[in-house]
Design a protein around this motif. Structure first.
Motif, mmCIF file in Angstrom:
data_model
loop_
_atom_site.group_PDB
_atom_site.id
_atom_site.type_symbol
_atom_site.label_atom_id
_atom_site.label_comp_id
_atom_site.label_asym_id
_atom_site.label_seq_id
_atom_site.Cartn_x
_atom_site.Cartn_y
_atom_site.Cartn_z
ATOM 1 N N SER A 73 38.442 -42.634 39.908
ATOM 2 C CA SER A 73 38.445 -43.207 38.566
ATOM 3 C C SER A 73 39.025 -44.606 38.644
ATOM 4 O O SER A 73 39.807 -44.922 39.553
ATOM 5 C CB SER A 73 39.234 -42.328 37.592
ATOM 6 N N ALA A 74 38.634 -45.429 37.703
ATOM 7 C CA ALA A 74 39.161 -46.787 37.640
ATOM 8 C C ALA A 74 40.582 -46.732 37.099
ATOM 9 O O ALA A 74 40.894 -45.955 36.191
ATOM 10 C CB ALA A 74 38.280 -47.644 36.741
ATOM 11 N N VAL B 243 44.187 -33.719 33.463
ATOM 12 C CA VAL B 243 43.629 -32.619 32.675
ATOM 13 C C VAL B 243 42.583 -33.219 31.741
ATOM 14 O O VAL B 243 42.520 -34.438 31.588
ATOM 15 C CB VAL B 243 44.730 -31.859 31.892
ATOM 16 N N PRO B 244 41.750 -32.403 31.133
ATOM 17 C CA PRO B 244 40.688 -32.970 30.300
ATOM 18 C C PRO B 244 41.173 -33.919 29.202
ATOM 19 O O PRO B 244 40.433 -34.796 28.783
ATOM 20 C CB PRO B 244 40.007 -31.732 29.719
ATOM 21 N N ALA C 298 32.043 -37.997 33.641
ATOM 22 C CA ALA C 298 31.679 -38.729 34.868
ATOM 23 C C ALA C 298 31.719 -37.833 36.099
ATOM 24 O O ALA C 298 31.077 -38.139 37.107
ATOM 25 C CB ALA C 298 32.607 -39.922 35.055
ATOM 26 N N TRP C 299 32.488 -36.752 36.044
ATOM 27 C CA TRP C 299 32.610 -35.843 37.183
ATOM 28 C C TRP C 299 31.776 -34.568 37.014
ATOM 29 O O TRP C 299 31.944 -33.614 37.772
ATOM 30 C CB TRP C 299 34.066 -35.478 37.427
ATOM 31 N N ALA C 300 30.879 -34.541 36.059
ATOM 32 C CA ALA C 300 30.001 -33.373 35.884
ATOM 33 C C ALA C 300 29.199 -33.161 37.159
ATOM 34 O O ALA C 300 28.689 -34.106 37.756
ATOM 35 C CB ALA C 300 29.068 -33.582 34.699
ATOM 36 N N GLY C 301 29.128 -31.925 37.590
ATOM 37 C CA GLY C 301 28.403 -31.596 38.817
ATOM 38 C C GLY C 301 29.265 -31.628 40.061
ATOM 39 O O GLY C 301 28.839 -31.181 41.116
ATOM 40 N N GLN D 115 31.215 -34.448 45.273
ATOM 41 C CA GLN D 115 29.757 -34.384 45.107
ATOM 42 C C GLN D 115 29.193 -35.652 45.753
ATOM 43 O O GLN D 115 29.292 -36.731 45.176
ATOM 44 C CB GLN D 115 29.339 -34.324 43.641
ATOM 45 N N ASP D 116 28.695 -35.548 46.939
ATOM 46 C CA ASP D 116 28.198 -36.717 47.677
ATOM 47 C C ASP D 116 29.291 -37.778 47.814
ATOM 48 O O ASP D 116 29.001 -38.976 47.837
ATOM 49 C CB ASP D 116 26.960 -37.330 46.995
#
Length: 125
Positions: free
Chosen positions: A42-43, A100-101, A66-69, A36-37
């Protein structure tokens, strides 16, 4: 993806997910990232990790928080091996394989992941 398959894959231990990732991307000649753009990152341990998945549905399952969208986007195996892994190494980043989530996935340096992929490719060469 069938819900039972998805559930079973998400329940695997991290090392099992790494092994599955390597087999799957060699078989289907593509890996998946979230985009997305720019690509999802991730850190990790004072640096940056770039997450990768073996299938679009598994990547999309992590497009939350943080990765929504973000949306799943394919990366050809040739590009992954020839551009991504060397680029990550040059940028001093690591690979985050099949998070995974509920777990971050296996964090591995690009050279080590490239070696695993190379070994998996040997029967095909």
């Amino acid at each position: 993806m069938h819900e039972r398959k998805r559930h079973n894959l998400l329940a695997m231990a991290p090392q099992e997910r790494l092994d599955y990732f390597v087999r799957k991307i060699v078989d289907f000649e593509q890996a998946w990232g979230l985009y997305q753009d720019g690509w999802a990152t991730s850190a990790f341990d004072g640096g940056e990790a770039v997450p990768f998945w073996p299938e679009a549905a598994l990547a999309q399952a992590c497009a939350t928080g943080a990765w929504a969208g973000f949306v799943a986007r394919p990366i050809s195996l040739d590009d992954f091996r020839g551009r991504w892994l060397p680029g990550l190494r040059a940028d001093d980043r690591v690979c985050q394989v099949f998070p995974v989530p509920t777990q971050q996935g296996v964090v591995i340096c690009p050279d080590d992941l490239g070696g695993l992929i190379h070994d998996e490719l040997q029967p095909y060469l």
